[in-house]
Design a protein around this motif. Sequence first.
Motif, PDB file in Angstrom:
ATOM      1  N   GLN A   1       0.796  -1.226   0.000  1.00  0.00           N
ATOM      2  CA  GLN A   1       0.000   0.000   0.000  1.00  0.00           C
ATOM      3  C   GLN A   1       0.833   1.283   0.000  1.00  0.00           C
ATOM      4  O   GLN A   1       0.301   2.346  -0.341  1.00  0.00           O
ATOM      5  N   PHE A   2       2.103   1.199   0.377  1.00  0.00           N
ATOM      6  CA  PHE A   2       2.915   2.423   0.449  1.00  0.00           C
ATOM      7  C   PHE A   2       4.117   2.373  -0.496  1.00  0.00           C
ATOM      8  O   PHE A   2       4.279   3.242  -1.358  1.00  0.00           O
ATOM      9  N   ILE A   3       4.950   1.350  -0.346  1.00  0.00           N
ATOM     10  CA  ILE A   3       6.171   1.311  -1.151  1.00  0.00           C
ATOM     11  C   ILE A   3       5.845   1.119  -2.629  1.00  0.00           C
ATOM     12  O   ILE A   3       6.410   1.801  -3.501  1.00  0.00           O
TER      13      ILE A   3
ATOM     14  N   LEU B   1       4.468   6.242  -8.358  1.00  0.00           N
ATOM     15  CA  LEU B   1       4.421   7.705  -8.382  1.00  0.00           C
ATOM     16  C   LEU B   1       5.760   8.284  -8.826  1.00  0.00           C
ATOM     17  O   LEU B   1       5.802   9.295  -9.539  1.00  0.00           O
ATOM     18  N   LYS B   2       6.842   7.650  -8.425  1.00  0.00           N
ATOM     19  CA  LYS B   2       8.166   8.098  -8.852  1.00  0.00           C
ATOM     20  C   LYS B   2       8.297   8.049 -10.370  1.00  0.00           C
ATOM     21  O   LYS B   2       8.761   9.010 -11.004  1.00  0.00           O
TER      22      LYS B   2
ATOM     23  N   PRO C   1      -2.192  10.725  -2.030  1.00  0.00           N
ATOM     24  CA  PRO C   1      -2.200   9.450  -2.767  1.00  0.00           C
ATOM     25  C   PRO C   1      -1.485   8.318  -2.031  1.00  0.00           C
ATOM     26  O   PRO C   1      -1.910   7.162  -2.121  1.00  0.00           O
ATOM     27  N   LEU C   2      -0.412   8.632  -1.321  1.00  0.00           N
ATOM     28  CA  LEU C   2       0.353   7.588  -0.629  1.00  0.00           C
ATOM     29  C   LEU C   2      -0.142   7.341   0.794  1.00  0.00           C
ATOM     30  O   LEU C   2       0.369   6.435   1.465  1.00  0.00           O
TER      31      LEU C   2
ATOM     32  N   GLU D   1      10.505   5.256   4.547  1.00  0.00           N
ATOM     33  CA  GLU D   1       9.471   6.290   4.432  1.00  0.00           C
ATOM     34  C   GLU D   1      10.086   7.669   4.205  1.00  0.00           C
ATOM     35  O   GLU D   1       9.669   8.412   3.308  1.00  0.00           O
ATOM     36  N   LYS D   2      11.098   8.011   4.995  1.00  0.00           N
ATOM     37  CA  LYS D   2      11.723   9.327   4.849  1.00  0.00           C
ATOM     38  C   LYS D   2      12.410   9.461   3.494  1.00  0.00           C
ATOM     39  O   LYS D   2      12.329  10.518   2.847  1.00  0.00           O
ATOM     40  N   SER D   3      13.063   8.413   3.053  1.00  0.00           N
ATOM     41  CA  SER D   3      13.745   8.463   1.755  1.00  0.00           C
ATOM     42  C   SER D   3      12.747   8.601   0.612  1.00  0.00           C
ATOM     43  O   SER D   3      12.937   9.407  -0.310  1.00  0.00           O
TER      44      SER D   3
END
Length: 323
Positions: A31-33, A39-40, A189-190, A261-263
């Motif tokens: 769901q996130f990565i 998106l990238k 979105p994320l 997450e931060k990266s």
Amino acid sequence: MPELMRHLAHYWHVWTVSAVIVLIALDYVRQFIGPAMELKKHLARVNAQLALLAQSGPQPHIDLTRLKTEVMASAPLQHAWLQYANTLQLQSQTAHEGPVGAARQRVSQLSKAFFSRLDLNAQGSRMDLSNLEQLAQNDPSLAKLWAEYNQAVEELQRLEMSTPSTTAQWQAHTHAEHYFTEQALVDSPLQSNFYKHTPGILTGVGIIGTFTGLIAGLVGFDVSNPERVQAELSQLVQTVGHAFLVSALAITLAMVFTWIEKSVLTGRYRQVEELQQWLDTLFAPQAGAQWVERLTLATEMQTALSYKILSQLRPSGPRTQPH
């Protein structure tokens, strides 16, 4: 098989906590990565297309509809583009140059001179500005300025209608950062506001696993039989040790997910900033002073035309001719 069932029954707390950690990790990846990587790619493609447009120089005939459908393909980008596109106007580069620019400057100068003279005659008293033409007729110098101003406005209109705009460029009313925000393009979105708590949840699950293993070991610890104390103690240590291993795994995953997450968010924010810069390059936002100047000039021209029409509609009568 009986041995496996006995092992599962004895270490049920370890397997339960491990299963919860695995489910949380899989959900985080899916769901996130995963969406962050998509998106990238999407933002990189958008920035590349905008860079090609920007590097080709001013584009007077950019198809905004095509830009929306082919470049701004995602729903968040299209929503932001619809709002941003409303601020775009096709501006002629010759608007402040050549005869048109000189005519605009003359209209502005005559307007300032007229109202300065009007203010001087008023000597601080209140004036009724609903009939500027009548006020101008009462003073020969004002009447002369008013006549010159009307002539200048007519000349400016004639030049604007007859002078072709050979070069024009889309310009925005404000910067792209006000519409293409990090919140709209990345955070929403994320669902970053939710998944940023995943490391804390993992840490909490690991702590719960530790205490569950400790409690399960103590509940099964039997000291009534001195001959089995050593075996029971060994079993307790193994149970607690497994619980600590699961807790260590959860804390390690929490640290890894925090770094990821931060990266990821930093990279996406950087791409959004690049997108904003390319849009500002393509559609150079006008300064506020330019908009005020254009609005003032348009208001002055509209006022002059209105009074001219009203003067033609009034019954003819004796008038004071300007000297």
